[in-house]
Scaffold this active site. Sequence first.
Site, PDB file in Angstrom:
ATOM      1  N   ASP A  16       0.849  -1.195   0.000  1.00 53.49           N
ATOM      2  CA  ASP A  16       0.000   0.000   0.000  1.00 53.49           C
ATOM      3  C   ASP A  16       0.879   1.236   0.000  1.00 53.49           C
ATOM      4  OD1 ASP A  16      -2.413   1.310  -0.115  1.00 53.49           O
ATOM      5  OD2 ASP A  16      -2.712   1.368   2.045  1.00 53.49           O
ATOM      6  N   GLY A  17       0.291   2.331  -0.467  1.00 49.04           N
ATOM      7  CA  GLY A  17       0.971   3.615  -0.442  1.00 49.04           C
ATOM      8  C   GLY A  17       0.003   4.693   0.007  1.00 49.04           C
ATOM      9  N   GLU A  54       2.318   3.876  -4.001  1.00 46.13           N
ATOM     10  CA  GLU A  54       1.769   2.553  -4.295  1.00 46.13           C
ATOM     11  C   GLU A  54       2.773   1.734  -5.106  1.00 46.13           C
ATOM     12  OE1 GLU A  54      -0.985   1.188  -3.284  1.00 46.13           O
ATOM     13  OE2 GLU A  54      -2.498   2.732  -2.901  1.00 46.13           O
ATOM     14  N   ASP A  76      -4.399  -2.589  -3.558  1.00 44.61           N
ATOM     15  CA  ASP A  76      -5.692  -1.927  -3.780  1.00 44.61           C
ATOM     16  C   ASP A  76      -5.555  -0.822  -4.828  1.00 44.61           C
ATOM     17  OD1 ASP A  76      -4.450   0.168  -2.431  1.00 44.61           O
ATOM     18  OD2 ASP A  76      -5.611  -0.071  -0.602  1.00 44.61           O
ATOM     19  N   HIS A 130      -9.774  -0.446   2.456  1.00 44.41           N
ATOM     20  CA  HIS A 130     -10.644  -0.143   3.600  1.00 44.41           C
ATOM     21  C   HIS A 130     -11.898  -1.017   3.614  1.00 44.41           C
ATOM     22  CE1 HIS A 130      -8.066   3.313   4.153  1.00 44.41           C
ATOM     23  NE2 HIS A 130      -8.325   3.693   2.917  1.00 44.41           N
ATOM     24  N   ASP A 140      -2.007  -0.308   5.152  1.00 42.86           N
ATOM     25  CA  ASP A 140      -2.532   1.062   5.150  1.00 42.86           C
ATOM     26  C   ASP A 140      -2.093   1.797   6.408  1.00 42.86           C
ATOM     27  OD1 ASP A 140      -4.559   3.205   4.211  1.00 42.86           O
ATOM     28  OD2 ASP A 140      -5.250   2.736   6.224  1.00 42.86           O
TER      29      ASP A 140
END
Length: 242
Positions: A16-17, A54, A76, A130, A140
């Site tokens: 994740d970023g 990301e 994501d 999320h 996250d």
Amino acid sequence: MFCYNQQTMSFTVFTDGASKGNPGPGGFAAIISDEGSVQEIGGLKKNTTNNEMELTAVVKALEHLPEGVEATVYTDSKYVKNGAESWRFAWRENGWKLKNKNPVANQDLWISLDDLLSRKDVSWVLVPGHSGLPANERVDEIATAFAGNKNLALYAGPLKKYSVDLANVSFDVRTKVDRTNHRARQNTKAFSYISSVKGVVKTHDSWAECEKRVKGVSGARFKKAISKSEEAHIISEFNHLK
């Protein structure tokens, strides 16, 4: 650096970023796991974009893996997945330039990823952010902490002692919808604010006015209304709770 089982040929990776401002300060994160061990990684950049973070997360994670292994990467980011599975081939043929001859955004990272993917067998899984997926929530958390320049302990050790359930790769659609609606509501301009203090209900034009009435008062209630009808519903609700 954490040492993986040298006999392991298959890895699971979650990435994740995050960035605050887009562009602004940002962070990246990854969870890398083989059959018996886990390593969390993360980092920050003072001025960056969400897409850059990301992509950085994936590149940094794959750099940790031995040559010739198989890896499943959960992300994501449609930008990362689409670029890795499709766009990069045309970009490479065009010298990492778009049809309008402008350089591809994050060109250096795409070139690095293209090279890594030529030496590792990677499959991609797009997950909704999320949505309650434990590992996605964890990366996250890490990326957001780095973006905010906050200290966060990163795990490196046995899989059996890791607190995040990496095997749970199903996501809760209802949680996703609820969180999306909550964020949308937060960004919607208030019609009014309603407070109830000691059974007396009042409406306010601003949050500052409402906060002044309820702050520090035991048992006080307050809600934001985004329409006239919702205001009436909240007033009725508060009166019912007297």
